[in-house]
Design an enzyme around this catalytic site. Structure first.
Site, PDB file in Angstrom:
ATOM      1  N   HIS A 104      -4.763   0.678  10.792  1.00 26.67           N
ATOM      2  CA  HIS A 104      -6.063   0.020  10.920  1.00 26.67           C
ATOM      3  C   HIS A 104      -6.529   0.142  12.371  1.00 26.67           C
ATOM      4  O   HIS A 104      -7.167  -0.766  12.896  1.00 26.67           O
ATOM      5  CB  HIS A 104      -5.954  -1.453  10.501  1.00 26.67           C
ATOM      6  CG  HIS A 104      -5.253  -1.660   9.191  1.00 26.67           C
ATOM      7  ND1 HIS A 104      -4.412  -2.715   8.944  1.00 26.67           N
ATOM      8  CD2 HIS A 104      -5.265  -0.910   8.055  1.00 26.67           C
ATOM      9  CE1 HIS A 104      -3.940  -2.617   7.704  1.00 26.67           C
ATOM     10  NE2 HIS A 104      -4.432  -1.534   7.146  1.00 26.67           N
ATOM     11  N   GLU A 137       0.803  -1.224   0.000  1.00 24.63           N
ATOM     12  CA  GLU A 137       0.000   0.000   0.000  1.00 24.63           C
ATOM     13  C   GLU A 137       0.845   1.288   0.000  1.00 24.63           C
ATOM     14  O   GLU A 137       0.377   2.331   0.441  1.00 24.63           O
ATOM     15  CB  GLU A 137      -0.928   0.015   1.217  1.00 24.63           C
ATOM     16  CG  GLU A 137      -1.995  -1.066   1.168  1.00 24.63           C
ATOM     17  CD  GLU A 137      -3.106  -0.791   2.176  1.00 24.63           C
ATOM     18  OE1 GLU A 137      -4.199  -0.424   1.736  1.00 24.63           O
ATOM     19  OE2 GLU A 137      -2.860  -0.923   3.383  1.00 24.63           O
ATOM     20  N   HIS A 190     -11.667  -0.656   6.385  1.00 17.57           N
ATOM     21  CA  HIS A 190     -10.216  -0.827   6.259  1.00 17.57           C
ATOM     22  C   HIS A 190      -9.451  -0.129   7.378  1.00 17.57           C
ATOM     23  O   HIS A 190      -8.842  -0.797   8.209  1.00 17.57           O
ATOM     24  CB  HIS A 190      -9.804  -0.288   4.871  1.00 17.57           C
ATOM     25  CG  HIS A 190      -8.340  -0.380   4.578  1.00 17.57           C
ATOM     26  ND1 HIS A 190      -7.814  -0.054   3.350  1.00 17.57           N
ATOM     27  CD2 HIS A 190      -7.284  -0.733   5.336  1.00 17.57           C
ATOM     28  CE1 HIS A 190      -6.504  -0.232   3.365  1.00 17.57           C
ATOM     29  NE2 HIS A 190      -6.165  -0.635   4.562  1.00 17.57           N
ATOM     30  N   HIS A 198      -0.584   5.529   7.874  1.00 18.58           N
ATOM     31  CA  HIS A 198      -1.741   4.699   7.530  1.00 18.58           C
ATOM     32  C   HIS A 198      -1.852   3.579   8.555  1.00 18.58           C
ATOM     33  O   HIS A 198      -0.869   2.881   8.820  1.00 18.58           O
ATOM     34  CB  HIS A 198      -1.591   4.103   6.130  1.00 18.58           C
ATOM     35  CG  HIS A 198      -2.602   3.035   5.851  1.00 18.58           C
ATOM     36  ND1 HIS A 198      -3.962   3.300   5.805  1.00 18.58           N
ATOM     37  CD2 HIS A 198      -2.483   1.698   5.642  1.00 18.58           C
ATOM     38  CE1 HIS A 198      -4.610   2.179   5.566  1.00 18.58           C
ATOM     39  NE2 HIS A 198      -3.743   1.180   5.474  1.00 18.58           N
TER      40      HIS A 198
HETATM   41 MN    MN Z   1      -4.131  -0.896   5.077  1.00 17.33          MN
END
Ligand code: MN
Length: 239
Positions: free
Chosen positions: A102, A81, A170, A100
């Protein structure tokens, strides 16, 4: 391009520390990542190779161009990603760092499309509200990952001028004008989501007004280094 000067020792150490801090603070687990834009070459950014953030060392840091191609020497796999980072740096010249994750408390807000607003002063940076990204809108059924440039551009467009974008089903992505600010924002986005969920269960929530949030964010931005030093003291020597 001379690849030998792309990885400044102080910056790779700071970025490795940011990885360890985000793990220590329960923002990332085996997955999730943090990057920093190259300080003098705006078309490049630094990101770890495909390693769990809690294990990242300075020697794991790789320099990428905005297309997600490694430009410093590496034999390691990249994160799938990494396009999240490249496309946000391309779209937002003011952004110097991207996280980024979760992190769990944020997920319900993405799933319900409920805006995540600042419930206390530490999250004043959410004054303008959070952006929402639903990968299904443009791309139909996927594995939910931002695995190419086009998906990354779609996410960056959803982020707009916000400091945080919630990704349905996500996770979330936050941006900052420094590595320290992005880490701070990732930590307090998670805490704010946890507190907001608790408050919403009790009744109607009075959030900070946009002016209160803006003033609080200005004050907090002058204090981030103090928190950073504390977070860093918990992870020990990682060189
Ligand atoms: Mn991710």
């Amino acid at each position: 391009m001379d690849a030998s000067n792309l990885l400044d020792a102080d910056l790779t150490l700071d970025l490795a520390c940011a990885n360890r801090i985000l793990y220590d603070q329960d923002i990332v687990d085996g997955l999730g990542h943090v990057s920093v834009r190259h300080p003098t070459q705006a078309g490049l950014f630094l990101l770890s190779c495909n390693r769990a953030p809690g294990l990242v060392r300075p020697s794991d840091i790789v320099c990428y161009d905005l297309d997600g191609q490694a430009v410093s020497e590496t034999t390691e796999r990249p994160y799938l990603e990494r396009f999240i980072h490249g496309e946000i740096y391309r779209m937002r010249p003011d952004v110097m760092s991207v996280v980024h994750s979760h992190s769990l408390s944020v997920i319900p807000f993405g799933a319900t499309q409920r805006p995540l607003r600042p419930i206390f002063h530490m999250a004043g940076f959410l004054a303008e509200g959070t952006a929402h990204f639903d990968i299904q809108d443009e791309w139909g059924d996927t594995d939910m990952l931002i695995r190419d440039r086009y998906l990354g551009a779609s996410l960056a467009k959803s982020l707009g001028d916000c400091s945080c974008v919630l990704m349905r089903g996500h996770g979330s992505t936050v941006v900052g004008n420094s590595l320290q600010q992005a880490v701070y924002r990732a930590i307090y986005t998670e805490i704010n989501a946890k507190l907001a969920t608790q408050a919403l269960a009790l009744g109607e929530v009075k959030y900070l007004s946009s002016v209160e949030a803006m003033l609080a964010a200005q004050t907090n931005d002058g204090q981030i280094q103090r928190s950073w030093n504390l977070w860093k003291s918990r992870i020990g020597n990682i060189e």
